[in-house]
Design a protein around this motif. Structure first.
Motif, PDB file in Angstrom:
ATOM      1  N   SER A 137       0.633  -0.819  -0.583  1.00 42.76           N
ATOM      2  CA  SER A 137      -0.207   0.000   0.031  1.00 42.76           C
ATOM      3  C   SER A 137       0.903   0.744  -0.372  1.00 42.76           C
ATOM      4  N   PHE A 138       0.594   2.161  -1.186  1.00 36.23           N
ATOM      5  CA  PHE A 138       1.434   3.409  -0.729  1.00 36.23           C
ATOM      6  C   PHE A 138       0.580   4.267  -1.025  1.00 36.23           C
ATOM      7  N   SER A 139       0.607   4.884   0.072  1.00 39.29           N
ATOM      8  CA  SER A 139      -0.550   5.738   0.993  1.00 39.29           C
ATOM      9  C   SER A 139      -0.197   6.871   0.484  1.00 39.29           C
ATOM     10  N   LYS A 140       1.167   6.832   0.861  1.00 34.07           N
ATOM     11  CA  LYS A 140       1.175   8.746   0.902  1.00 34.07           C
ATOM     12  C   LYS A 140       1.880   9.381  -0.235  1.00 34.07           C
ATOM     13  N   LEU A 141       1.902  10.362  -0.700  1.00 33.35           N
ATOM     14  CA  LEU A 141       2.044  10.422  -2.517  1.00 33.35           C
ATOM     15  C   LEU A 141       2.859  12.443  -2.846  1.00 33.35           C
ATOM     16  N   ASP A 142       4.266  11.787  -2.967  1.00 39.22           N
ATOM     17  CA  ASP A 142       4.673  12.744  -3.266  1.00 39.22           C
ATOM     18  C   ASP A 142       4.888  13.517  -4.891  1.00 39.22           C
ATOM     19  N   VAL A 143       4.336  14.393  -5.644  1.00 37.36           N
ATOM     20  CA  VAL A 143       4.919  14.729  -7.087  1.00 37.36           C
ATOM     21  C   VAL A 143       5.755  16.069  -6.534  1.00 37.36           C
ATOM     22  N   TYR A 144       6.845  15.710  -7.105  1.00 36.62           N
ATOM     23  CA  TYR A 144       8.041  17.038  -7.932  1.00 36.62           C
ATOM     24  C   TYR A 144       7.981  17.273  -9.232  1.00 36.62           C
ATOM     25  N   PHE A 145       7.097  18.903  -9.095  1.00 34.59           N
ATOM     26  CA  PHE A 145       7.752  19.209 -10.846  1.00 34.59           C
ATOM     27  C   PHE A 145       8.454  20.104 -10.836  1.00 34.59           C
ATOM     28  N   TYR A 201      11.352  25.097  -9.518  1.00 34.19           N
ATOM     29  CA  TYR A 201      10.646  23.676  -8.927  1.00 34.19           C
ATOM     30  C   TYR A 201       9.561  24.190  -7.787  1.00 34.19           C
ATOM     31  N   PHE A 202       8.838  23.029  -7.699  1.00 34.41           N
ATOM     32  CA  PHE A 202       7.954  22.995  -6.542  1.00 34.41           C
ATOM     33  C   PHE A 202       7.474  20.899  -6.339  1.00 34.41           C
ATOM     34  N   LYS A 203       6.800  21.057  -5.251  1.00 28.66           N
ATOM     35  CA  LYS A 203       6.630  19.714  -4.776  1.00 28.66           C
ATOM     36  C   LYS A 203       5.175  20.028  -4.116  1.00 28.66           C
ATOM     37  N   CYS A 204       4.045  19.266  -4.703  1.00 28.98           N
ATOM     38  CA  CYS A 204       2.726  18.613  -4.207  1.00 28.98           C
ATOM     39  C   CYS A 204       2.866  17.483  -3.386  1.00 28.98           C
ATOM     40  N   ASN A 205       1.781  17.231  -2.345  1.00 31.11           N
ATOM     41  CA  ASN A 205       1.365  15.982  -1.711  1.00 31.11           C
ATOM     42  C   ASN A 205       0.157  15.683  -2.031  1.00 31.11           C
ATOM     43  N   GLU A 206      -0.761  16.782  -2.680  1.00 35.53           N
ATOM     44  CA  GLU A 206      -2.111  16.291  -3.309  1.00 35.53           C
ATOM     45  C   GLU A 206      -2.488  16.540  -4.289  1.00 35.53           C
ATOM     46  N   LEU A 207      -3.171  15.528  -5.262  1.00 34.87           N
ATOM     47  CA  LEU A 207      -3.580  15.976  -6.442  1.00 34.87           C
ATOM     48  C   LEU A 207      -4.646  15.438  -7.050  1.00 34.87           C
ATOM     49  N   CYS A 208      -6.014  16.177  -7.673  1.00 33.36           N
ATOM     50  CA  CYS A 208      -6.701  15.864  -8.325  1.00 33.36           C
ATOM     51  C   CYS A 208      -6.188  14.416  -8.974  1.00 33.36           C
ATOM     52  N   TYR A 209      -5.386  15.139 -10.078  1.00 27.93           N
ATOM     53  CA  TYR A 209      -5.438  14.554 -11.495  1.00 27.93           C
ATOM     54  C   TYR A 209      -3.967  14.984 -11.927  1.00 27.93           C
ATOM     55  N   ILE A 210      -3.008  13.677 -12.205  1.00 27.46           N
ATOM     56  CA  ILE A 210      -1.664  13.491 -12.742  1.00 27.46           C
ATOM     57  C   ILE A 210      -1.947  13.820 -13.976  1.00 27.46           C
ATOM     58  N   PRO A 211      -1.163  14.689 -14.340  1.00 29.07           N
ATOM     59  CA  PRO A 211      -1.488  15.299 -16.105  1.00 29.07           C
ATOM     60  C   PRO A 211      -0.627  14.092 -16.617  1.00 29.07           C
ATOM     61  N   ARG A 212      -1.055  14.008 -18.331  1.00 26.53           N
ATOM     62  CA  ARG A 212      -0.013  13.251 -18.508  1.00 26.53           C
ATOM     63  C   ARG A 212       0.854  13.697 -19.939  1.00 26.53           C
ATOM     64  N   VAL A 213       1.698  12.409 -20.670  1.00 29.48           N
ATOM     65  CA  VAL A 213       2.926  13.729 -21.222  1.00 29.48           C
ATOM     66  C   VAL A 213       2.181  13.981 -22.508  1.00 29.48           C
ATOM     67  N   GLY A 214       2.340  15.441 -22.614  1.00 31.50           N
ATOM     68  CA  GLY A 214       2.000  16.224 -23.898  1.00 31.50           C
ATOM     69  C   GLY A 214       1.012  16.900 -23.053  1.00 31.50           C
ATOM     70  N   GLU A 215      -0.102  17.080 -22.507  1.00 30.18           N
ATOM     71  CA  GLU A 215      -1.087  18.220 -22.042  1.00 30.18           C
ATOM     72  C   GLU A 215      -0.584  19.366 -21.293  1.00 30.18           C
ATOM     73  N   ASN A 216      -0.932  20.233 -22.366  1.00 32.96           N
ATOM     74  CA  ASN A 216      -0.379  21.632 -22.084  1.00 32.96           C
ATOM     75  C   ASN A 216      -1.137  22.689 -20.325  1.00 32.96           C
ATOM     76  N   ILE A 217      -0.229  22.965 -19.612  1.00 38.42           N
ATOM     77  CA  ILE A 217      -0.005  23.975 -18.347  1.00 38.42           C
ATOM     78  C   ILE A 217       0.172  24.873 -18.291  1.00 38.42           C
ATOM     79  N   THR A 218      -0.737  25.286 -17.513  1.00 36.57           N
ATOM     80  CA  THR A 218      -0.408  27.253 -17.519  1.00 36.57           C
ATOM     81  C   THR A 218       0.271  26.773 -15.882  1.00 36.57           C
TER      82      THR A 218
END
Length: 204
Positions: free
Chosen positions: A88-96, A107-124
């Motif tokens: 069980s991997f209950s903790k999430l660390d997302v690094y941008f 760089y920034f880090k977040c530990n909660e994200l409603c949606y994980i973006p996919r390769v090719g998607e555009n982000i502001t």
């Protein structure tokens, strides 16, 4: 053809999830001693070398064949043909990791994200423009890692708008030796395009 599992590599693999071993099997008499030994070690978080099987035999008071069998049995609890326990991997660390030109990074880090973006998607990203120099990005690469009870997601953002044609041509150039590994992961696209000899009308 089945692969013979290396005992020492199996022990190292288990160290990456030792907290989960402790939670699931730490009270099992069969595994209690070796899991307790894993929990007191800092092999992965320091420069301390992995112990030899011989030294582990002495510390745990096991004979060679018994220790080897114990490690493989513990490994097979999670990764054998008959899986007996679930991780069980209950903790999430997302690094941008944001990149504009070669020297403009953020760089920034977040530990909660409603949606994980996919390769090719555009982000502001509006809140790092002062540091990076732009707020328009696309997802270039995503890498997932799992450590202890944490899922680690590393998301690489490049400035601009995703260009499927250039993405294909870039990796084709890498396979053909036109650009190298450093170019692929670190060089800005403008420099890569020059190396590839693409004309402006082919870039956008």
């Amino acid at each position: 053809m089945s692969t013979t599992v290396s005992v020492k590599r199996a022990f190292l693999d288990l160290l990456f999830i030792k907290s989960q071993l402790n939670r699931l099997l730490g009270d099992e008499p069969k595994y209690k001693d070796i899991i307790s030994y894993m929990m007191t070690s800092t092999f992965l978080d320091s420069n301390e070398p992995l112990p030899s099987l011989k030294s582990m035999e002495q510390i745990l008071n096991y004979k060679s064949h018994s220790l080897r069998k114990l490690i493989i049995d513990l490994y097979n609890e999670f990764f054998g043909e008959e899986i007996k326990n679930s991780l069980s991997f209950s903790k999430l660390d997302v690094y941008f990791d944001l990149s504009y030109f070669e020297g403009d990074k953020g760089y920034f880090k977040c530990n909660e994200l409603c949606y994980i973006p996919r390769v090719g998607e555009n982000i502001t990203i509006n809140f790092l423009k002062a540091k990076v120099g732009t707020d328009w990005f696309y997802v270039d690469k995503i890498r997932h890692d799992f450590y202890e009870n944490t899922q680690i997601i590393e998301i690489s953002l490049k400035s601009g708008i995703y260009n499927k044609y250039f993405h294909y041509e870039k990796y084709k150039a890498y396979e053909e030796g036109v650009i190298n590994t450093y170019d692929l992961f670190n060089t800005h696209e403008v420099s890569i395009k020059r190396k590839m000899g693409l004309k402006r009308k082919e870039l956008y």
